[in-house]
Design a protein around this motif. Structure first.
Motif, PDB file in Angstrom:
ATOM      1  N   VAL A 185      -3.661  -2.774 -12.436  1.00  0.00           N
ATOM      2  CA  VAL A 185      -4.621  -2.432 -13.483  1.00  0.00           C
ATOM      3  C   VAL A 185      -3.932  -1.415 -14.386  1.00  0.00           C
ATOM      4  O   VAL A 185      -2.963  -0.772 -13.977  1.00  0.00           O
ATOM      5  N   GLY A 186      -4.419  -1.268 -15.619  1.00  0.00           N
ATOM      6  CA  GLY A 186      -3.934  -0.204 -16.493  1.00  0.00           C
ATOM      7  C   GLY A 186      -4.711   1.066 -16.195  1.00  0.00           C
ATOM      8  O   GLY A 186      -5.826   1.245 -16.679  1.00  0.00           O
ATOM      9  N   LEU A 187      -4.141   1.944 -15.396  1.00  0.00           N
ATOM     10  CA  LEU A 187      -4.883   3.121 -14.955  1.00  0.00           C
ATOM     11  C   LEU A 187      -5.029   4.182 -16.037  1.00  0.00           C
ATOM     12  O   LEU A 187      -6.061   4.841 -16.133  1.00  0.00           O
ATOM     13  N   ASP A 188      -3.982   4.377 -16.849  1.00  0.00           N
ATOM     14  CA  ASP A 188      -4.015   5.487 -17.807  1.00  0.00           C
ATOM     15  C   ASP A 188      -4.100   5.029 -19.261  1.00  0.00           C
ATOM     16  O   ASP A 188      -3.873   5.803 -20.180  1.00  0.00           O
ATOM     17  N   LYS A 189      -4.411   3.785 -19.494  1.00  0.00           N
ATOM     18  CA  LYS A 189      -4.675   3.256 -20.840  1.00  0.00           C
ATOM     19  C   LYS A 189      -3.495   3.441 -21.795  1.00  0.00           C
ATOM     20  O   LYS A 189      -3.687   3.681 -22.997  1.00  0.00           O
ATOM     21  N   ASP A 190      -2.271   3.322 -21.269  1.00  0.00           N
ATOM     22  CA  ASP A 190      -1.107   3.438 -22.140  1.00  0.00           C
ATOM     23  C   ASP A 190      -0.595   2.084 -22.598  1.00  0.00           C
ATOM     24  O   ASP A 190       0.447   2.001 -23.261  1.00  0.00           O
ATOM     25  N   GLY A 191      -1.308   1.012 -22.253  1.00  0.00           N
ATOM     26  CA  GLY A 191      -0.920  -0.322 -22.674  1.00  0.00           C
ATOM     27  C   GLY A 191      -0.060  -1.062 -21.665  1.00  0.00           C
ATOM     28  O   GLY A 191       0.269  -2.229 -21.888  1.00  0.00           O
ATOM     29  N   TYR A 192       0.285  -0.421 -20.571  1.00  0.00           N
ATOM     30  CA  TYR A 192       1.098  -1.055 -19.540  1.00  0.00           C
ATOM     31  C   TYR A 192       0.290  -1.202 -18.257  1.00  0.00           C
ATOM     32  O   TYR A 192      -0.506  -0.333 -17.897  1.00  0.00           O
ATOM     33  N   SER A 193       0.502  -2.310 -17.560  1.00  0.00           N
ATOM     34  CA  SER A 193      -0.123  -2.479 -16.252  1.00  0.00           C
ATOM     35  C   SER A 193       0.596  -1.601 -15.240  1.00  0.00           C
ATOM     36  O   SER A 193       1.812  -1.400 -15.310  1.00  0.00           O
ATOM     37  N   ASP A 194      -0.166  -1.088 -14.291  1.00  0.00           N
ATOM     38  CA  ASP A 194       0.377  -0.270 -13.212  1.00  0.00           C
ATOM     39  C   ASP A 194       0.149  -1.001 -11.891  1.00  0.00           C
ATOM     40  O   ASP A 194      -0.835  -1.721 -11.723  1.00  0.00           O
ATOM     41  N   LEU A 195       1.064  -0.824 -10.945  1.00  0.00           N
ATOM     42  CA  LEU A 195       1.017  -1.538  -9.677  1.00  0.00           C
ATOM     43  C   LEU A 195       0.571  -0.595  -8.567  1.00  0.00           C
ATOM     44  O   LEU A 195       1.111   0.497  -8.412  1.00  0.00           O
TER      45      LEU A 195
ATOM     46  N   GLY B   7      -1.991   5.471   6.906  1.00  0.00           N
ATOM     47  CA  GLY B   7      -1.944   4.605   5.735  1.00  0.00           C
ATOM     48  C   GLY B   7      -1.732   5.388   4.456  1.00  0.00           C
ATOM     49  O   GLY B   7      -2.077   6.573   4.367  1.00  0.00           O
ATOM     50  N   SER B   8      -1.165   4.721   3.479  1.00  0.00           N
ATOM     51  CA  SER B   8      -0.962   5.360   2.177  1.00  0.00           C
ATOM     52  C   SER B   8      -1.090   4.330   1.066  1.00  0.00           C
ATOM     53  O   SER B   8      -0.940   3.130   1.299  1.00  0.00           O
ATOM     54  N   VAL B   9      -1.366   4.816  -0.135  1.00  0.00           N
ATOM     55  CA  VAL B   9      -1.478   3.967  -1.320  1.00  0.00           C
ATOM     56  C   VAL B   9      -0.645   4.597  -2.430  1.00  0.00           C
ATOM     57  O   VAL B   9      -0.867   5.749  -2.818  1.00  0.00           O
ATOM     58  N   THR B  10       0.324   3.845  -2.918  1.00  0.00           N
ATOM     59  CA  THR B  10       1.245   4.328  -3.949  1.00  0.00           C
ATOM     60  C   THR B  10       0.964   3.628  -5.272  1.00  0.00           C
ATOM     61  O   THR B  10       0.732   2.417  -5.305  1.00  0.00           O
ATOM     62  N   VAL B  11       0.996   4.385  -6.355  1.00  0.00           N
ATOM     63  CA  VAL B  11       0.896   3.822  -7.704  1.00  0.00           C
ATOM     64  C   VAL B  11       2.284   3.815  -8.320  1.00  0.00           C
ATOM     65  O   VAL B  11       2.941   4.854  -8.418  1.00  0.00           O
ATOM     66  N   LEU B  12       2.758   2.633  -8.709  1.00  0.00           N
ATOM     67  CA  LEU B  12       3.999   2.489  -9.461  1.00  0.00           C
ATOM     68  C   LEU B  12       3.601   2.293 -10.918  1.00  0.00           C
ATOM     69  O   LEU B  12       2.945   1.310 -11.267  1.00  0.00           O
ATOM     70  N   TRP B  13       3.983   3.240 -11.762  1.00  0.00           N
ATOM     71  CA  TRP B  13       3.483   3.278 -13.135  1.00  0.00           C
ATOM     72  C   TRP B  13       4.336   2.420 -14.071  1.00  0.00           C
ATOM     73  O   TRP B  13       5.560   2.497 -14.061  1.00  0.00           O
ATOM     74  N   GLY B  14       3.660   1.600 -14.877  1.00  0.00           N
ATOM     75  CA  GLY B  14       4.348   0.753 -15.839  1.00  0.00           C
ATOM     76  C   GLY B  14       4.793   1.532 -17.060  1.00  0.00           C
ATOM     77  O   GLY B  14       4.286   2.614 -17.366  1.00  0.00           O
ATOM     78  N   GLY B  15       5.756   0.952 -17.768  1.00  0.00           N
ATOM     79  CA  GLY B  15       6.268   1.567 -18.986  1.00  0.00           C
ATOM     80  C   GLY B  15       7.228   0.623 -19.677  1.00  0.00           C
ATOM     81  O   GLY B  15       7.461  -0.499 -19.223  1.00  0.00           O
ATOM     82  N   LYS B  16       7.831   1.054 -20.765  1.00  0.00           N
ATOM     83  CA  LYS B  16       8.701   0.191 -21.562  1.00  0.00           C
ATOM     84  C   LYS B  16       9.851  -0.364 -20.741  1.00  0.00           C
ATOM     85  O   LYS B  16      10.307  -1.495 -20.967  1.00  0.00           O
TER      86      LYS B  16
END
Length: 467
Positions: free
Chosen positions: A109-119, A135-144
């Motif tokens: 989903v796009g978590l921070d509304k920067d136009g990139y999808s995040d994993l 257990g853990s949950v990691t966010v891999l942030w999208g970008g250019k």
């Protein structure tokens, strides 16, 4: 956290993470939805595919886990355009440890509304401090440059919480939300997400008991997606109990159970419908159908209909014949494959005998239907489909995992199929290109563990069935 990281997250495609070996698409406890639908992580207009390898050996650690990102292009995805990400990759929090299962679940989903999808990536057997399998949950942030930064969500730290068994994400009228399954129930993060790792609001929902699968779906078209939570297998049922927006005082499950869910408009009325896969064999006094079945709940102005429709390989016109342990419904995806306004139901049947090989597996595609029970026009996809690489072999499990998405921006959704038993149980993924009428084997691609940079020997963790 003490390990030295030599690789940079998001380095040039085509470079695999060093020291990664193991089975591909072998989810921890075999959660049935490890493949997230394709998303655009680098903003180039092409969707990218995430291939999880949660039992991969990383840095000598068995079952530490990895995810492989295949960046999309006009020609689709290719092993030549990949990045392998593990917990030993630079900027990813923590470090690879034996049995973490990093990649057991994924969502975007796009978590921070920067136009990139995040994993979002789950690792349900991560030890946190003195808490084993918290257990853990990691966010891999999208970008250019693709996925180029990472942070974690603050899941509770309790032994055997196993948060990250499944993850789901959505952005709707209420903003972005991330739903996480674990043994203590489901937890939802919402509000403001930042790359520093903060999420303003978290709500814990223990009413459903241990949660195995989570999803979202807006069934009444009000702009807000309901939470869908499926428990681990429950006594007296053939699968887990399925809840819609469970909360205090309102957590009565649906009248049918299952182990995985998918959402889409199967009857073309403008409202999303819910498809529940129930691949287990019925036992005395339990629900279910021999060989597995689907339950279709139609959406409408008041939400889901009061009575569902049941679909199995004994349903008229559905391709194939129900047979014990075929596992019809192990994996399910819903998408309009031929642009007729009716979403198709794409069903994994990994236990089906194919080419005289037991448990070789197939995928059944069932066209949507405006009224009545879908089934007419259904067809199968397998390694015997013309031009699909490989040949069905015993134990392949073709159809154990599924995803659907347009990877080359031609307007036709492609079908992604996982088979954990392929290649001596190292696993493989196929991408079957979409056309104006149906997915085809022509131009299809087989991606083995070796091609994706996670080759080598590793024992299979879990099996064909979900938690």
């Amino acid at each position: 956290m003490g390990k030295t990281r030599s690789a940079r997250l998001g380095v040039a495609v085509g470079v695999a993470a060093a020291g990664v070996a193991g089975a591909l698409l072998m989810p921890v406890d075999a959660v049935a939805k490890p493949i997230a639908a394709p998303a655009d992580f680098n903003g180039d207009g092409y969707r990218d595919l995430v291939v999880p390898a949660p039992t991969a050996k990383v840095g000598g650690k068995d079952g530490a886990g990895a995810v492989v990102i295949l960046y999309g292009s006009k020609s689709g995805v290719s092993a030549s355009r990949k990045v392998v990400i593990t917990q030993n990759t630079a900027k990813v929090p923590d470090s690879a440890e034996t049995g973490d299962g990093f990649g057991a679940s994924t969502a975007f989903v796009g978590l921070d509304k920067d136009g990139y999808s995040d994993l979002i990536v789950g690792a349900p057997d991560e030890d946190l401090g003195g808490a084993k399998d918290a257990g853990s949950v990691t966010v891999l942030w999208g970008g250019k440059s693709g996925l180029s930064a990472a942070s974690t969500l603050p899941v509770p730290r309790g032994s055997y919480g196993r948060y990250g068994l499944d993850v789901a994400a959505v952005r709707d009228s209420g903003g972005a939300r991330v739903l996480v399954a674990g043994y203590a129930g489901s937890i939802e993060f919402s509000g403001t997400f930042t790359r520093a790792g903060s999420a303003r609001v978290a709500a814990l929902y223990p009413q459903t008991g241990s949660a195995a699968v989570v999803d979202h779906g807006d069934f009444n078209h009000d702009g807000r997606a309901e939470r869908i939570v499926t428990s681990i297998r429950a006594g007296g049922y053939s699968g887990g109990l399925v809840y819609i927006d469970p909360r205090d005082g309102s957590h009565v499950p649906l009248s049918t159970d299952g182990t995985t869910t998918a959402v889409g408009d199967v009857n073309g009325d403008g409202y999303n419908d819910l498809v529940v896969g129930d691949p287990d064999e019925p036992r005395t006094g339990t629900s279910g159908h021999r060989g597995g079945e689907l339950t279709l709940w139609c959406g409408g102005p008041q939400g889901l209909a009061a009575k569902p429709v049941h679909i199995s390989q004994d349903t008229p016109d559905v391709s194939g014949t129900s047979h014990t342990h075929y596992g019809f419904g192990t994996a399910v995806a819903v998408a309009d494959l031929n642009k007729d306004g009716l979403a198709n139901i794409v069903v994994g049947v990994p236990g089906q005998t194919q080419n005289n090989q037991a448990n070789a597996g197939v995928v059944v595609v069932i066209p949507g239907k405006k009224t009545g029970t879908p089934g007419v026009g259904s067809y199968q996809l397998s390694q015997e489909t013309v031009s699909v690489p490989g040949t069905s072999a015993q134990g392949d499990g073709f159809g154990t995992t599924l995803a659907v998405g347009d990877l080359n921006r031609d307007g036709h959704p492609d079908v992604v199929v996982g088979a954990p038993g392929e290649d001596h149980y190292r696993g493989a993924v196929w991408v079957l290109p979409g056309t104006s009428t149906h997915p085809t084997g022509k131009g299809s691609v087989e991606l083995t563990a070796a091609k994706l940079g996670v080759g080598g020997e590793s024992p299979q963790i879990g099996g064909f069935q979900p938690v």
